[in-house]
Design a protein around this motif. Sequence first.
Motif, PDB file in Angstrom:
ATOM      1  N   GLN A   1      -8.584 -10.827  21.254  1.00  0.00           N
ATOM      2  CA  GLN A   1      -7.274 -10.393  20.746  1.00  0.00           C
ATOM      3  C   GLN A   1      -6.756  -9.180  21.513  1.00  0.00           C
ATOM      4  OE1 GLN A   1      -7.996  -9.764  16.569  1.00  0.00           O
ATOM      5  NE2 GLN A   1      -7.509 -11.878  16.045  1.00  0.00           N
ATOM      6  N   THR A   2      -7.652  -8.413  22.113  1.00  0.00           N
ATOM      7  CA  THR A   2      -7.248  -7.209  22.843  1.00  0.00           C
ATOM      8  C   THR A   2      -7.054  -7.462  24.335  1.00  0.00           C
ATOM      9  OG1 THR A   2      -9.530  -6.520  23.237  1.00  0.00           O
ATOM     10  CG2 THR A   2      -8.491  -5.767  21.189  1.00  0.00           C
ATOM     11  N   PHE A   3      -7.300  -8.671  24.798  1.00  0.00           N
ATOM     12  CA  PHE A   3      -7.118  -8.976  26.218  1.00  0.00           C
ATOM     13  C   PHE A   3      -5.627  -8.966  26.555  1.00  0.00           C
ATOM     14  CE2 PHE A   3     -11.182 -11.535  27.403  1.00  0.00           C
ATOM     15  CZ  PHE A   3     -11.983 -10.583  26.806  1.00  0.00           C
ATOM     16  N   PRO A   4      -5.290  -8.768  27.820  1.00  0.00           N
ATOM     17  CA  PRO A   4      -3.876  -8.799  28.215  1.00  0.00           C
ATOM     18  C   PRO A   4      -3.229 -10.134  27.859  1.00  0.00           C
ATOM     19  CG  PRO A   4      -5.242  -8.037  30.030  1.00  0.00           C
ATOM     20  CD  PRO A   4      -6.168  -8.508  28.958  1.00  0.00           C
ATOM     21  N   SER A   5      -1.978 -10.088  27.421  1.00  0.00           N
ATOM     22  CA  SER A   5      -1.289 -11.309  26.990  1.00  0.00           C
ATOM     23  C   SER A   5      -1.107 -12.309  28.127  1.00  0.00           C
ATOM     24  CB  SER A   5       0.058 -10.981  26.360  1.00  0.00           C
ATOM     25  OG  SER A   5       0.884 -10.323  27.286  1.00  0.00           O
ATOM     26  N   ASP A   6      -1.067 -11.828  29.365  1.00  0.00           N
ATOM     27  CA  ASP A   6      -0.917 -12.771  30.476  1.00  0.00           C
ATOM     28  C   ASP A   6      -2.180 -13.589  30.713  1.00  0.00           C
ATOM     29  OD1 ASP A   6      -2.205 -10.485  31.458  1.00  0.00           O
ATOM     30  OD2 ASP A   6      -1.457 -10.807  33.500  1.00  0.00           O
ATOM     31  N   GLU A   7      -3.267 -13.271  30.027  1.00  0.00           N
ATOM     32  CA  GLU A   7      -4.507 -14.049  30.110  1.00  0.00           C
ATOM     33  C   GLU A   7      -4.589 -15.106  29.012  1.00  0.00           C
ATOM     34  OE1 GLU A   7      -7.024 -14.277  32.253  1.00  0.00           O
ATOM     35  OE2 GLU A   7      -5.947 -12.903  33.572  1.00  0.00           O
ATOM     36  N   ARG A   8      -3.518 -15.256  28.228  1.00  0.00           N
ATOM     37  CA  ARG A   8      -3.529 -16.200  27.106  1.00  0.00           C
ATOM     38  C   ARG A   8      -3.915 -17.611  27.543  1.00  0.00           C
ATOM     39  NH1 ARG A   8       1.876 -16.958  23.857  1.00  0.00           N
ATOM     40  NH2 ARG A   8       2.424 -17.673  25.923  1.00  0.00           N
ATOM     41  N   PHE A   9      -3.420 -18.051  28.689  1.00  0.00           N
ATOM     42  CA  PHE A   9      -3.732 -19.395  29.176  1.00  0.00           C
ATOM     43  C   PHE A   9      -4.835 -19.371  30.234  1.00  0.00           C
ATOM     44  CE2 PHE A   9       0.755 -19.559  27.821  1.00  0.00           C
ATOM     45  CZ  PHE A   9       0.588 -20.402  26.749  1.00  0.00           C
ATOM     46  N   GLY A  10      -5.392 -18.208  30.476  1.00  0.00           N
ATOM     47  CA  GLY A  10      -6.455 -18.052  31.455  1.00  0.00           C
ATOM     48  C   GLY A  10      -7.789 -17.797  30.779  1.00  0.00           C
ATOM     49  N   LEU A  11      -8.277 -16.579  30.944  1.00  0.00           N
ATOM     50  CA  LEU A  11      -9.607 -16.236  30.453  1.00  0.00           C
ATOM     51  C   LEU A  11      -9.721 -16.346  28.931  1.00  0.00           C
ATOM     52  CD1 LEU A  11     -12.427 -15.355  31.247  1.00  0.00           C
ATOM     53  CD2 LEU A  11     -11.640 -12.979  31.174  1.00  0.00           C
ATOM     54  N   ILE A  12      -8.685 -15.960  28.208  1.00  0.00           N
ATOM     55  CA  ILE A  12      -8.739 -16.049  26.738  1.00  0.00           C
ATOM     56  C   ILE A  12      -8.989 -17.499  26.316  1.00  0.00           C
ATOM     57  CG2 ILE A  12      -7.439 -15.830  24.589  1.00  0.00           C
ATOM     58  CD1 ILE A  12      -5.977 -13.442  25.868  1.00  0.00           C
ATOM     59  N   SER A  13      -8.217 -18.404  26.874  1.00  0.00           N
ATOM     60  CA  SER A  13      -8.358 -19.815  26.538  1.00  0.00           C
ATOM     61  C   SER A  13      -9.733 -20.350  26.931  1.00  0.00           C
ATOM     62  CB  SER A  13      -7.262 -20.624  27.238  1.00  0.00           C
ATOM     63  OG  SER A  13      -7.426 -21.998  27.005  1.00  0.00           O
ATOM     64  N   GLN A  14     -10.192 -19.991  28.108  1.00  0.00           N
ATOM     65  CA  GLN A  14     -11.477 -20.501  28.598  1.00  0.00           C
ATOM     66  C   GLN A  14     -12.648 -20.024  27.737  1.00  0.00           C
ATOM     67  OE1 GLN A  14     -10.299 -23.062  30.585  1.00  0.00           O
ATOM     68  NE2 GLN A  14     -12.172 -22.634  31.696  1.00  0.00           N
ATOM     69  N   ILE A  15     -12.688 -18.729  27.445  1.00  0.00           N
ATOM     70  CA  ILE A  15     -13.816 -18.192  26.685  1.00  0.00           C
ATOM     71  C   ILE A  15     -13.801 -18.699  25.250  1.00  0.00           C
ATOM     72  CG2 ILE A  15     -12.726 -16.017  25.993  1.00  0.00           C
ATOM     73  CD1 ILE A  15     -15.410 -14.648  26.517  1.00  0.00           C
ATOM     74  N   ARG A  16     -12.606 -18.842  24.680  1.00  0.00           N
ATOM     75  CA  ARG A  16     -12.530 -19.375  23.319  1.00  0.00           C
ATOM     76  C   ARG A  16     -12.963 -20.834  23.279  1.00  0.00           C
ATOM     77  NH1 ARG A  16      -6.975 -16.806  20.659  1.00  0.00           N
ATOM     78  NH2 ARG A  16      -7.809 -14.700  20.374  1.00  0.00           N
ATOM     79  N   ARG A  17     -12.496 -21.620  24.220  1.00  0.00           N
ATOM     80  CA  ARG A  17     -12.887 -23.032  24.251  1.00  0.00           C
ATOM     81  C   ARG A  17     -14.385 -23.204  24.444  1.00  0.00           C
ATOM     82  NH1 ARG A  17      -8.355 -26.739  27.018  1.00  0.00           N
ATOM     83  NH2 ARG A  17      -6.542 -25.585  26.311  1.00  0.00           N
ATOM     84  N   ALA A  18     -14.962 -22.410  25.337  1.00  0.00           N
ATOM     85  CA  ALA A  18     -16.403 -22.524  25.588  1.00  0.00           C
ATOM     86  C   ALA A  18     -17.211 -22.121  24.357  1.00  0.00           C
ATOM     87  CB  ALA A  18     -16.801 -21.670  26.787  1.00  0.00           C
TER      88      ALA A  18
END
Length: 127
Positions: A56-73
């Motif tokens: 939730q504290t990651f940069p918003s521009d990572e919403r479709f990048g690292l945030i999505s990847q780590i959550r999916r994994a």
Amino acid sequence: MSCSLEVLWSWGMTFTSRMDYRLNRAPDTHMSRYHRKLDAFHLRDSLVIGVYRATQTFPSDERFGLISQIRRASVSAASTIVEGCGRSTEQELIRYLDMSLGSLREVGYYLDLAVRLEFLSPEAARP
């Protein structure tokens, strides 16, 4: 959350041997296998909650990048165990537990990457 993400990840990794999965099923029936009886599931489920909170504290521009990847994994690590419990043989269940371990290793990489990119503090990823 009482434990850091790294602690949850490392605890999940300790349940990698086939004996630690504690299959908890009655002989000759796969219907009695219940994912909530598995320690490995509970550890991965806790990791999912921790990952969602941390990202939730990651940069918003990572919403479709690292945030999505780590959550999916992280979700995959837990949900693959659930799916494996629905399989008809113990061999299939073990195969799904092994796949869950692969997702867990992926989460470990993403956590390390998040620290190196300074999206997650080293303190948050340490015991």
